[in-house]
Design a protein around this motif. Structure first.
Motif, PDB file in Angstrom:
ATOM      1  N   ALA A   1      -6.670 -12.929  11.008  1.00 30.06           N
ATOM      2  CA  ALA A   1      -6.391 -11.832  11.366  1.00 30.06           C
ATOM      3  C   ALA A   1      -5.531 -11.238  10.427  1.00 30.06           C
ATOM      4  N   ALA A   2      -5.139 -12.011   9.132  1.00 22.30           N
ATOM      5  CA  ALA A   2      -4.503 -11.530   7.580  1.00 22.30           C
ATOM      6  C   ALA A   2      -6.064 -11.966   6.795  1.00 22.30           C
ATOM      7  N   SER A   3      -6.512 -12.402   6.784  1.00 23.33           N
ATOM      8  CA  SER A   3      -7.661 -12.350   5.911  1.00 23.33           C
ATOM      9  C   SER A   3      -8.786 -11.499   6.431  1.00 23.33           C
ATOM     10  N   LEU A   4      -8.419 -10.893   7.256  1.00 26.36           N
ATOM     11  CA  LEU A   4      -9.501  -9.679   7.563  1.00 26.36           C
ATOM     12  C   LEU A   4     -10.486  -8.531   6.724  1.00 26.36           C
ATOM     13  N   PHE A   5     -10.088  -8.289   5.971  1.00 26.89           N
ATOM     14  CA  PHE A   5     -10.263  -7.389   4.494  1.00 26.89           C
ATOM     15  C   PHE A   5     -10.640  -8.066   3.181  1.00 26.89           C
ATOM     16  N   PHE A   6      -9.908  -9.131   2.995  1.00 23.34           N
ATOM     17  CA  PHE A   6      -9.989  -9.685   1.909  1.00 23.34           C
ATOM     18  C   PHE A   6     -11.338 -10.399   1.197  1.00 23.34           C
ATOM     19  N   PRO A   7     -12.351 -10.098   1.788  1.00 24.46           N
ATOM     20  CA  PRO A   7     -13.545 -10.292   2.143  1.00 24.46           C
ATOM     21  C   PRO A   7     -14.483  -9.499   1.314  1.00 24.46           C
ATOM     22  N   GLN A   8     -14.303  -8.242   1.527  1.00 22.65           N
ATOM     23  CA  GLN A   8     -14.442  -6.985   1.729  1.00 22.65           C
ATOM     24  C   GLN A   8     -13.711  -6.467   0.591  1.00 22.65           C
ATOM     25  N   VAL A   9     -13.007  -6.892   0.163  1.00 28.66           N
ATOM     26  CA  VAL A   9     -11.820  -6.826  -1.153  1.00 28.66           C
ATOM     27  C   VAL A   9     -12.323  -7.601  -2.471  1.00 28.66           C
ATOM     28  N   TYR A  10     -12.793  -7.887  -2.325  1.00 28.92           N
ATOM     29  CA  TYR A  10     -13.774  -9.430  -3.322  1.00 28.92           C
ATOM     30  C   TYR A  10     -14.807  -8.227  -3.756  1.00 28.92           C
ATOM     31  N   THR A  11     -15.533  -8.176  -2.326  1.00 27.56           N
ATOM     32  CA  THR A  11     -17.354  -8.090  -2.777  1.00 27.56           C
ATOM     33  C   THR A  11     -16.746  -6.521  -3.731  1.00 27.56           C
ATOM     34  N   SER A  12     -16.301  -5.669  -3.177  1.00 30.91           N
ATOM     35  CA  SER A  12     -15.267  -4.372  -3.870  1.00 30.91           C
ATOM     36  C   SER A  12     -15.833  -4.425  -4.951  1.00 30.91           C
ATOM     37  N   TRP A  13     -14.392  -5.418  -5.569  1.00 32.79           N
ATOM     38  CA  TRP A  13     -13.684  -5.311  -6.369  1.00 32.79           C
ATOM     39  C   TRP A  13     -14.751  -6.522  -7.959  1.00 32.79           C
ATOM     40  N   LYS A  14     -15.885  -7.095  -6.855  1.00 35.93           N
ATOM     41  CA  LYS A  14     -16.842  -7.730  -7.665  1.00 35.93           C
ATOM     42  C   LYS A  14     -18.100  -7.078  -8.466  1.00 35.93           C
TER      43      LYS A  14
ATOM     44  N   VAL B   1       4.672 -10.931   9.350  1.00 40.21           N
ATOM     45  CA  VAL B   1       3.995 -11.490   8.063  1.00 40.21           C
ATOM     46  C   VAL B   1       2.211 -11.336   8.262  1.00 40.21           C
ATOM     47  N   THR B   2       1.698 -11.518   9.102  1.00 40.01           N
ATOM     48  CA  THR B   2       0.459 -11.921   9.680  1.00 40.01           C
ATOM     49  C   THR B   2      -0.364  -9.752   9.283  1.00 40.01           C
ATOM     50  N   ASN B   3       0.882  -8.999   9.197  1.00 45.26           N
ATOM     51  CA  ASN B   3       0.236  -7.606   9.166  1.00 45.26           C
ATOM     52  C   ASN B   3       0.771  -7.330   8.090  1.00 45.26           C
ATOM     53  N   THR B   4       1.934  -7.378   8.023  1.00 47.43           N
ATOM     54  CA  THR B   4       1.905  -7.345   6.351  1.00 47.43           C
ATOM     55  C   THR B   4       0.976  -8.098   5.809  1.00 47.43           C
ATOM     56  N   ILE B   5       0.042  -8.986   5.273  1.00 51.89           N
ATOM     57  CA  ILE B   5      -0.889 -10.141   4.603  1.00 51.89           C
ATOM     58  C   ILE B   5      -1.933  -8.746   4.936  1.00 51.89           C
ATOM     59  N   LEU B   6      -2.287  -8.225   5.889  1.00 53.38           N
ATOM     60  CA  LEU B   6      -3.510  -7.750   6.392  1.00 53.38           C
ATOM     61  C   LEU B   6      -3.590  -6.096   6.105  1.00 53.38           C
ATOM     62  N   PHE B   7      -2.288  -5.656   6.205  1.00 55.84           N
ATOM     63  CA  PHE B   7      -1.637  -4.114   5.506  1.00 55.84           C
ATOM     64  C   PHE B   7      -1.959  -4.666   4.007  1.00 55.84           C
ATOM     65  N   ILE B   8      -1.954  -5.184   3.453  1.00 55.55           N
ATOM     66  CA  ILE B   8      -2.159  -5.234   1.787  1.00 55.55           C
ATOM     67  C   ILE B   8      -3.740  -5.140   1.837  1.00 55.55           C
ATOM     68  N   GLY B   9      -4.477  -5.847   2.424  1.00 56.04           N
ATOM     69  CA  GLY B   9      -5.461  -6.135   2.105  1.00 56.04           C
ATOM     70  C   GLY B   9      -6.397  -4.738   2.381  1.00 56.04           C
ATOM     71  N   ALA B  10      -6.014  -4.228   3.081  1.00 55.36           N
ATOM     72  CA  ALA B  10      -5.990  -2.953   3.192  1.00 55.36           C
ATOM     73  C   ALA B  10      -5.767  -1.702   2.659  1.00 55.36           C
TER      74      ALA B  10
ATOM     75  N   LEU C   1      -5.494  -2.984  -0.521  1.00 51.35           N
ATOM     76  CA  LEU C   1      -6.475  -2.621  -1.950  1.00 51.35           C
ATOM     77  C   LEU C   1      -7.703  -2.339  -1.630  1.00 51.35           C
ATOM     78  N   LEU C   2      -7.758  -2.157  -0.249  1.00 49.87           N
ATOM     79  CA  LEU C   2      -9.166  -1.075  -0.042  1.00 49.87           C
ATOM     80  C   LEU C   2      -9.272   0.236  -0.281  1.00 49.87           C
ATOM     81  N   LEU C   3      -8.008   1.025  -0.059  1.00 46.01           N
ATOM     82  CA  LEU C   3      -7.733   2.053  -0.636  1.00 46.01           C
ATOM     83  C   LEU C   3      -7.676   2.381  -1.832  1.00 46.01           C
TER      84      LEU C   3
END
Length: 85
Positions: A16-29, A65-74, A76-78
């Motif tokens: 769950a915590a890693s849910l947004f990070f692949p999209q963050v990486y792709t968007s950043w790249k 903790v999980t949702n804090t990491i998830l929030f950070i991913g979201a 970053l996408l924002l």
């Protein structure tokens, strides 16, 4: 002895915590975010806030903790959507 519930809780938290990070990486790249929906990002942020508060009330680190990491991913996408969208 291994607590099976905690193992599944940990695995669920990690995925769950890693849910947004692949999209963050792709968007950043790629520097492209036009396909990302604002509503999906906002819902992700709200979801994180609600679950963090719930986890803190319940004193459950798996949840907050999980949702804090998830929030950070979201979040970053924002930032990426605002910058590249």
């Amino acid at each position: 002895m291994i607590d099976v519930a905690q193992v599944f809780g940990l695995l669920g938290s990690i995925t769950a915590a890693s849910l947004f990070f692949p999209q963050v990486y792709t968007s950043w790249k790629t520097k492209k975010t036009h396909d990302l929906a604002w509503s999906g990002i906002v819902i992700g942020l709200l979801n994180g806030v609600f679950w963090i508060v719930y986890g803190l009330i319940r004193l459950d680190p798996f949840i907050y903790v999980t949702n804090t990491i998830l929030f950070i991913g979201a979040f970053l996408l924002l930032i990426l959507k605002k910058r590249y969208g």
